[in-house]
Scaffold this motif. Structure first.
Motif, mmCIF file in Angstrom:
data_model
loop_
_atom_site.group_PDB
_atom_site.id
_atom_site.type_symbol
_atom_site.label_atom_id
_atom_site.label_comp_id
_atom_site.label_asym_id
_atom_site.label_seq_id
_atom_site.Cartn_x
_atom_site.Cartn_y
_atom_site.Cartn_z
ATOM 1 N N VAL A 227 67.779 55.507 -44.936
ATOM 2 C CA VAL A 227 68.850 55.149 -45.878
ATOM 3 C C VAL A 227 68.243 54.674 -47.197
ATOM 4 N N THR A 238 74.067 56.963 -45.884
ATOM 5 C CA THR A 238 74.396 55.956 -44.875
ATOM 6 C C THR A 238 73.994 56.504 -43.510
ATOM 7 N N GLU A 283 82.932 59.342 -42.476
ATOM 8 C CA GLU A 283 81.833 58.779 -43.266
ATOM 9 C C GLU A 283 81.387 59.755 -44.364
ATOM 10 N N ARG A 428 76.910 50.775 -38.255
ATOM 11 C CA ARG A 428 76.766 51.574 -39.480
ATOM 12 C C ARG A 428 75.760 50.880 -40.373
ATOM 13 N N GLY A 430 73.945 50.911 -44.246
ATOM 14 C CA GLY A 430 74.017 51.420 -45.612
ATOM 15 C C GLY A 430 75.367 51.169 -46.252
#
Length: 430
Positions: A227, A238, A283, A428, A430
């Motif tokens: 990332v 991400t 995402e 998750r 980033g």
């Protein structure tokens, strides 16, 4: 003969003694290795020093940029629409690219999925798609641009011009026990993805028994490193950390994974494959400027399936053609009634490989119809004699070794002993 700017032995000693290489040293090293001036045995020594002693964030960035500079860079700015890609570190039954690419492309975003082939127990996206009659993996840059403009998505082989230094170093790592070095993994993946020219990138970094990195802490470190590399290079990046302790979906192989992907695009398919496809699509579209995109509706209303059919046809495939079917099958049944307590991903991946679904060497051919179809998953109740998975192969002689690899890989017990696994998407970054 020109004098070289640096001495590779000095660089090896620096990393051996936990020192830091300068930008100029790393630029020279990658160029000299690509030219053949730095020998494989010298790069092997350096790779081992990096595995043992690591690299700083600046060194990893410089290594990645030097590998990008060894080849061509693609530029999609002329498409007139945002580009977003996904990369998975690979696992067992991981066919997510297949439904994901047309799903995201159906929202008017360009998805350039430059993919690879499988080696060992992790399957390759191109191998899966080559199960489809007529489909071709190799496209020229012009064909790729045309398809991204007209259809919105492409899955094809990366050209040899992207990060050639990485290709050379990747082959060396494979035979010198240095595959696991996080700086080398991160720079390998990200040099190709940054050179590819995408605006945004979502990484699916696996952890668990069937993953490249089994430990979640190491997977998290790899994800954060990649990332950082992407964002430092101007690519919005991400990562999702996802669970690979259990095979993903019910199909492990090539043709059967295509079949399962089409089920997802038709609005069905296994819950875990749908969940991860939707999570990654959301995402990707968030990074592409569509945070409110209703990705579940695009699966339900057929938009994603329409895009899939157009993509397959654009690359010479027939999406309506029957997929290959293996000549032989054998089914394993439950030895007792109870609940499926365990289903370890790695042994199932190895079993599918032994059936012919994967390759031991890059030049080996895969058998597209070979693989495993799971009929139950952990938490399911079964009765004695109920079929729990089916092995498929063209050569029945392959069944014995595949079954051998599955000994102890699954367990049926009492309902009171069942413990639900970790969430599919752990976090998750980033």
């Amino acid at each position: 003969m020109a004098t070289e700017a640096h001495d590779v032995v000095d660089l090896i000693r620096t990393k051996r003694d936990r020192g830091t290489l300068s930008t100029a040293q790393i630029d020279w090293l990658i160029d000299a290795y690509t030219r053949g001036y730095v020998a494989d045995e010298q790069m092997s020594a350096l790779a081992m020093a990096i595995l043992l002693n690591g690299m700083s964030r600046d060194e990893i960035r410089d290594l990645t940029l030097a590998m990008i500079a060894s080849g061509e860079r693609m530029d999609f700015s002329g498409l007139g629409k945002p580009t977003v890609d996904k990369h998975s570190t690979g696992g067992v039954g991981d066919k997510i690219t297949l439904p994901l690419m047309p799903l995201v492309a159906s929202f008017g975003v360009a998805v350039p999925q430059l993919s690879g082939r499988g080696l060992g127990h992790t399957g390759g996206t191109l191998d899966k798609l080559e199960s489809i009659p007529g489909w071709r993996a190799s496209l020229s840059n012009e064909e790729m641009f045309d398809q991204l403009r007209d259809v919105g998505g492409v899955i094809c082989a990366a050209g040899s011009g992207l990060a050639p230094a990485d290709k050379k170093l990747y082959a060396l790592r494979d035979i010198t026990g240095t595959v696991e070095a996080i700086p080398l993994i991160a720079s390998s993946i990200m040099s190709k993805k940054i050179a590819e020219g995408t605006d945004s990138l979502v990484l699916d970094v696996k952890f668990g028994s069937g993953a490249f990195m089994q430990d979640i802490a190491r997977s998290r470190e790899l994800a954060q490193t990649m990332v950082d590399l992407g964002n430092d290079a101007g690519v919005r990046t991400t990562a999702l950390l996802t669970n690979m302790n259990v095979p993903l979906g019910l199909a492990i192989g090539n043709a059967n994974e295509v079949r399962e992907s089409v089920e997802v695009l038709a609005g069905g398919g296994p819950a875990d494959v749908v969940e991860l496809t939707l999570a990654l699509a959301s995402e990707m579209l968030r990074l592409a400027g569509q945070p409110d995109a209703d990705v579940a509706e695009a699966l339900r209303d057929g938009r994603a399936m329409d895009t899939w059919n157009r993509v397959i046809r654009a690359q010479g495939g027939d999406p309506t053609a029957p997929l290959p079917v293996a000549r032989e099958t054998t089914t394993v049944s439950a030895p007792r009634s109870g609940v499926v307590l365990r289903q370890d991903a790695l042994p199932f991946g190895i079993a599918a490989w032994r059936l012919g679904a994967g390759r031991a060497r890059a030049q080996d051919a895969v058998q597209h119809a070979a693989g495993i179809d799971l009929l139950v998953k952990p938490g399911d109740t079964v009765v004695e004699g109920q079929p729990i998975f089916t092995l498929s192969a063209d050569e029945p002689s392959r069944f014995a070794r595949a079954l051998e690899s599955l000994e102890g890989a699954w367990e049926i017990g009492d309902a009171s002993d069942y413990v639900a696994g970790d969430p599919l998407v752990a976090e998750r970054i980033g």
